[in-house]
Design an enzyme around this catalytic site. Structure first.
Site, PDB file in Angstrom:
ATOM      1  CG  HIS A 129      -6.090  -0.245   4.855  1.00 15.81           C
ATOM      2  ND1 HIS A 129      -4.955  -0.989   4.976  1.00 15.81           N
ATOM      3  CD2 HIS A 129      -6.904  -0.690   5.777  1.00 15.81           C
ATOM      4  CE1 HIS A 129      -5.103  -1.740   6.217  1.00 15.81           C
ATOM      5  NE2 HIS A 129      -5.986  -1.552   6.516  1.00 15.81           N
ATOM      6  CD  GLU A 173      -2.946  -1.162   2.367  1.00 15.95           C
ATOM      7  OE1 GLU A 173      -2.597  -0.654   3.238  1.00 15.95           O
ATOM      8  OE2 GLU A 173      -3.571  -1.920   2.508  1.00 15.95           O
TER       9      GLU A 173
HETATM   10  N1  LIG Z   1     -10.117  -2.777   6.309  1.00 21.68           N
HETATM   11  C1  LIG Z   1      -9.723  -2.121   7.464  1.00 21.68           C
HETATM   12  O1  LIG Z   1      -9.624  -0.868   7.658  1.00 21.68           O
HETATM   13  C2  LIG Z   1      -9.688  -2.822   8.840  1.00 21.68           C
HETATM   14  C3  LIG Z   1      -9.921  -2.366   9.951  1.00 21.68           C
HETATM   15  C4  LIG Z   1      -9.815  -3.027  10.890  1.00 21.68           C
HETATM   16  C5  LIG Z   1      -9.533  -4.602  10.845  1.00 21.68           C
HETATM   17  N2  LIG Z   1      -9.049  -4.657   9.919  1.00 21.68           N
HETATM   18  C6  LIG Z   1      -8.543  -6.351   9.650  1.00 21.68           C
HETATM   19  O2  LIG Z   1      -9.644  -7.088   9.691  1.00 21.68           O
HETATM   20  C7  LIG Z   1      -9.278  -8.341  10.469  1.00 21.68           C
HETATM   21  C8  LIG Z   1     -10.201  -9.078  11.220  1.00 21.68           C
HETATM   22  O3  LIG Z   1     -10.234  -8.320  12.409  1.00 21.68           O
HETATM   23  P1  LIG Z   1     -10.768  -8.745  13.642  1.00 21.68           P
HETATM   24  O4  LIG Z   1     -10.783  -7.414  14.911  1.00 21.68           O
HETATM   25  O5  LIG Z   1     -12.010  -9.454  13.568  1.00 21.68           O
HETATM   26  O6  LIG Z   1      -9.721  -9.658  14.084  1.00 21.68           O
HETATM   27  P2  LIG Z   1     -10.000 -11.012  15.338  1.00 21.68           P
HETATM   28  O7  LIG Z   1      -8.568 -11.511  15.740  1.00 21.68           O
HETATM   29  O8  LIG Z   1     -11.070 -10.319  16.333  1.00 21.68           O
HETATM   30  O9  LIG Z   1     -10.494 -12.136  14.187  1.00 21.68           O
HETATM   31  C9  LIG Z   1      -9.898 -12.729  13.248  1.00 21.68           C
HETATM   32  C10 LIG Z   1     -10.333 -14.181  13.281  1.00 21.68           C
HETATM   33  O10 LIG Z   1      -9.955 -14.801  12.060  1.00 21.68           O
HETATM   34  C11 LIG Z   1      -9.542 -16.220  12.709  1.00 21.68           C
HETATM   35  N3  LIG Z   1      -8.769 -16.740  11.660  1.00 21.68           N
HETATM   36  C12 LIG Z   1      -7.536 -16.695  11.241  1.00 21.68           C
HETATM   37  N4  LIG Z   1      -6.811 -17.180  10.453  1.00 21.68           N
HETATM   38  C13 LIG Z   1      -7.807 -17.659   9.910  1.00 21.68           C
HETATM   39  C14 LIG Z   1      -7.790 -18.734   8.678  1.00 21.68           C
HETATM   40  N5  LIG Z   1      -6.685 -18.888   7.882  1.00 21.68           N
HETATM   41  N6  LIG Z   1      -8.926 -19.265   8.431  1.00 21.68           N
HETATM   42  C15 LIG Z   1     -10.107 -18.990   9.274  1.00 21.68           C
HETATM   43  N7  LIG Z   1     -10.070 -18.170  10.316  1.00 21.68           N
HETATM   44  C16 LIG Z   1      -9.000 -17.538  10.505  1.00 21.68           C
HETATM   45  C17 LIG Z   1      -9.217 -16.064  14.027  1.00 21.68           C
HETATM   46  O11 LIG Z   1      -9.214 -17.400  14.735  1.00 21.68           O
HETATM   47  C18 LIG Z   1      -9.977 -15.147  14.645  1.00 21.68           C
HETATM   48  O12 LIG Z   1     -11.145 -15.602  15.032  1.00 21.68           O
HETATM   49  C19 LIG Z   1      -7.836  -8.100  10.775  1.00 21.68           C
HETATM   50  O13 LIG Z   1      -6.760  -8.669   9.770  1.00 21.68           O
HETATM   51  C20 LIG Z   1      -7.665  -6.914  10.682  1.00 21.68           C
HETATM   52  O14 LIG Z   1      -6.255  -6.291  10.895  1.00 21.68           O
HETATM   53  C21 LIG Z   1      -9.300  -4.138   8.593  1.00 21.68           C
END
Ligand SMILES: NC(=O)c1ccc[n+]([C@@H]2O[C@H](COP(=O)([O-])OP(=O)(O)OC[C@H]3O[C@@H](n4cnc5c(N)ncnc54)[C@H](O)[C@@H]3O)[C@@H](O)[C@H]2O)c1
Length: 402
Positions: A282, A259
């Site tokens: 993002h 990015e």
């Molecule tokens: N686009 C954005 O602006 C933005 C904003 C916030 C968060 N995010 C991203 O969103 C994602 C989720 O955030 P969250 O707070 O829900 O995280 P979280 O840690 O609460 O949830 C992630 C879940 O994914 C599961 N997981 C991990 N690898 C996996 C796989 N290969 N297959 C299946 N399940 C899997 C974990 O067990 C967990 O339950 C993160 O990567 C975070 O960085 C993006």
């Protein structure tokens, strides 16, 4: 006066809270690369970053006076957490503050893709009246497959069901299904059922390239795909091929493997210009509500830590929740080996001080012992505690009321 450096345009509420706690705060708009960061950290106690600044082991090694890092976002894999902990640098983030913002954007995109609104909008802006129901669908009754049922995935599940979607999900861990959502035993099982697949996995290294040609091939024909999690989890070449072939009817992508760092920087991607593909920079979690809450939440954690030693929700330190101390307090981050507390107490007793209260928490190789004593700490005692062979970092706190 302690100093805080805030990078990447963090919400001003963070500077306000740190300023009110006695910090001299410098705020910069952009991220810094390694050498610039090390230079900028001269004399800085607390660093605030978002997702672009890489805090490597080298940064931590070259700035031993840094005491804490606030990641004003959810993810923390831009920071070498192990190196930071080993150097006595506590790291805090905001795991929940922008969850709702990401969920609302995912919902909006699912509807926009199902109705092909992007293409309709482009046509009309270009001066072409293209009124048609072809390829347009309601989302009611359609099956949403959520990969990663954490904070975001599970909240999306609730909202999607409220809109009449059927929800299936897959998570590596055994998660409680909310509402009528159905867990799947494997990613393949989910891909066979879902008409819309949305990724909400975390940024662990093992997720690199987890969704590529094989997974797209297993998706149902003409289904929709969203990724608002991490850029490196998806093979964008494979996504492009599947959109061009028509196997995937539309996609929304908010995160990219590389990015741009600065506002206005050029953006390159093989996904540019594809039909019914929404590309966003993002911004899933970027609402004013979320940024404000992240600023408030993380700055609050940094202030609590520097005032009382509280490490609640730290992502790399043993966690203890503390209130004010009665006379004097010190926190000793130490190697987690037997006998440290006994040695600490013997040193304290040797100076004629009484232990008013003591809390210990451990996390892997580290222990964190916070001790309240009945009189101000003699400088000799501080030196003796720092000289303990197990000592990683000693922090002494000023007297504070409850
Ligand atoms: N686009 C954005 O602006 C933005 C904003 C916030 C968060 N995010 C991203 O969103 C994602 C989720 O955030 P969250 O707070 O829900 O995280 P979280 O840690 O609460 O949830 C992630 C879940 O994914 C599961 N997981 C991990 N690898 C996996 C796989 N290969 N297959 C299946 N399940 C899997 C974990 O067990 C967990 O339950 C993160 O990567 C975070 O960085 C993006």
């Amino acid at each position: 006066m302690p100093r805080a450096l805030l990078l990447e345009n963090i919400d001003p509420v963070a500077a306000d809270l740190l300023g009110a706690a006695g910090y001299e705060v410098e705020s910069l708009r952009g991220a810094l690369d390694e050498d610039d960061l090390v230079a900028a950290l001269d004399g800085v106690d607390v660093l605030g970053i978002r997702s672009k600044t890489q805090v490597t082991a080298e940064v931590v090694r070259r700035r031993p006076d840094l005491s804490a890092i606030g990641a004003f976002c959810i993810g923390t894999n831009q920071i070498d957490l192990r190196a930071a902990a080993a150097a006595g640098v506590a790291v805090f983030n905001a795991p929940y503050s922008n969850t709702r913002s990401v969920v609302e954007m995912a919902i909006a995109e699912i509807i926009i893709l199902a109705r092909r609104l992007v293409d309709r909008d482009r046509s009309l802006h270009a001066g072409t009246w293209d009124k048609s129901a072809s390829g347009s669908h309601e989302i009611r009754g359609r099956t949403l497959g959520i990969v990663g049922y954490g904070n975001i995935g599970s909240q999306l599940s609730v909202l999607a069901e409220a809109l009449g979607m059927r929800v299936v999900f897959y998570d590596l861990e055994d998660k409680l299904a909310l509402g009528n959502a159905q867990p799947c035993g494997s990613l393949e099982e989910l891909l066979e059922q879902a008409e819309t697949v949305t990724l909400h996995v975390d940024g662990r290294a093992g997720n690199a390239g987890m969704f590529g040609a094989e997974q797209f091939a297993r998706m149902r024909r003409r289904s929709l795909f969203l990724n608002l999690s991490r850029g490196f989890v998806v093979d964008h070449e494979a996504l492009r091929e599947n959109v061009l072939s028509g196997h995937i009817a539309g996609a929304a992508v908010d995160v990219f493997p590389d990015e741009p760092r600065e506002q206005g920087d050029p953006f390159t991607s093989v996904l540019r210009g594809l039909p019914n593909v929404i590309l966003t920079p993002h911004i899933g979690g970027s609402t004013q509500e979320a940024q404000h809450d992240i600023g408030r939440f993380v700055a609050g954690k940094l202030v609590d830590y520097s005032a009382t030693g509280t490490t609640t929700l730290s992502v790399n330190f043993p966690t203890v929740a503390l209130h004010g101390s009665s006379a004097a307090r010190f926190a000793l981050l130490h190697r987690n080996v037997p006998g440290v507390l006994a040695r600490v107490d013997a040193l304290v007793g040797g100076h004629g001080l009484n232990v008013d209260g003591q809390v210990l928490a451990t996390r892997g190789e580290l222990g964190y012992a916070v001790t309240d004593v009945n009189a101000p700490l003699p400088p000799d005692l501080v030196a003796e505690l720092e000289a303990l062979p197990e000592s990683v970092r000693l922090t002494a706190f000023e007297r504070r009321g409850d």
